[in-house]
Design a protein around this motif. Structure first.
Motif, PDB file in Angstrom:
ATOM      1  N   GLU A   1      48.511  40.945  37.590  1.00 30.60           N
ATOM      2  CA  GLU A   1      47.511  39.894  37.771  1.00 30.60           C
ATOM      3  C   GLU A   1      48.184  38.558  38.059  1.00 30.60           C
TER       4      GLU A   1
ATOM      5  N   CYS B   1      45.873  34.167  34.398  1.00 26.90           N
ATOM      6  CA  CYS B   1      46.009  34.698  33.042  1.00 26.90           C
ATOM      7  C   CYS B   1      46.321  33.599  32.031  1.00 26.90           C
TER       8      CYS B   1
ATOM      9  N   LEU C   1      39.576  39.617  37.038  1.00 32.44           N
ATOM     10  CA  LEU C   1      39.711  40.206  35.722  1.00 32.44           C
ATOM     11  C   LEU C   1      38.340  40.453  35.137  1.00 32.44           C
TER      12      LEU C   1
END
Length: 258
Positions: free
Chosen positions: A75, A80, A101
């Motif tokens: 990712e 994140c 996500l």
């Protein structure tokens, strides 16, 4: 939309070895009975610096006392980091953080026949199209249900029970290539949360088979167990619902919830 996120650290050995449940540091907050789960934004603790600063979505499936890693998707590290920071503050709104996500879903709505978030075909909607089910655009393989003479407890009939059924089957049946494992291992556009539909979910799929497309006039497995030697299927020729020997090979079509 306020959403939290779980961050865990996993040793680099995770990428090649089974993971004991007590090695999952800090979470996720699930019971071992859940069978499988997906964890977004995993930061890998890597002494060799190969994965330092990288984040992954991981899917773990229980096999006895172990959780086996079956898929990893890298990712965006900045996305994140933003989500992790936001998760530390329950009052922070993360809905405007862009990323692919599970914790950053937008408020897109869907109708039956649309292409779903993962690229499947939407065949069931709730909440005005905010949520629902999408199907893989084609069948997986023809295979047995598996777990013959094993009672898995995968007895959910209703819509929204297929994922739990699939988890219970994978928890109790280690046979490779069975219907639940084919569906659970399916990946489309980096989405990894597919499962074998319950009998009611399969019936919804049958009712919209012409919209979804790609079906044969054949029997399809559901994830709903009848008893230790039989499970439920649906005839996509005439819509008949019945049970059948777990050892008999039938068709498989994976679905996912959104």
């Amino acid at each position: 939309m306020k959403k939290g996120l779980i961050l865990i650290s996993v040793l680099a050995a995770l990428f090649s070895n089974p993971l004991l449940a007590d090695q999952i540091s800090g979470g996720p907050r699930v019971s071992l009975d859940s069978g499988q789960f997906i964890v977004p934004c995993v930061e890998v603790d890597d002494p060799g610096n190969k994965f330092d600063g990288k984040y992954f979505d991981v899917k773990l499936v229980q096999n006895g006392t172990f959780y086996e890693l079956i898929y990893v998707k890298e990712e965006d590290s900045e996305v994140c980091k933003q989500l992790i920071a936001a998760s530390l503050n329950a009052d922070e709104d993360t809905s405007d953080i862009e990323g692919n996500l599970g914790s950053t879903d937008t408020q897109a709505t869907y109708k039956i026949g649309d292409t779903g978030p993962a690229g499947g075909i939407v065949f069931y909607v709730t909440d005005g199209g905010l949520h629902g089910l999408e199907a893989a655009p084609s069948d997986q393989e023809t295979t047995q249900w598996g777990c013959d003479l094993v009672t898995t407890g995968a007895t959910g009939f209703a819509v929204e029970t297929g994922a739990d059924n699939t988890s219970k089957i994978l928890r109790d049946c280690s046979t490779p290539g069975i219907a639940a494992r084919l569906a659970g291992n399916y990946v489309l556009n980096n989405y990894i949360d597919w499962f074998l539909p319950s009998i009611d979910e399969l019936n919804e799929l049958y009712l919209h088979k012409d919209i979804v497309g790609g079906f044969a006039n054949a029997y399809y497995w559901s994830s709903t167990e009848d008893y230790s030697a039989y499970a439920w299927y649906q005839d996509f020729g005439d819509g008949n619902l019945n049970n059948f020997s777990k050892n008999f090979p039938l068709r498989v079509r994976a679905i996912r919830a959104f």
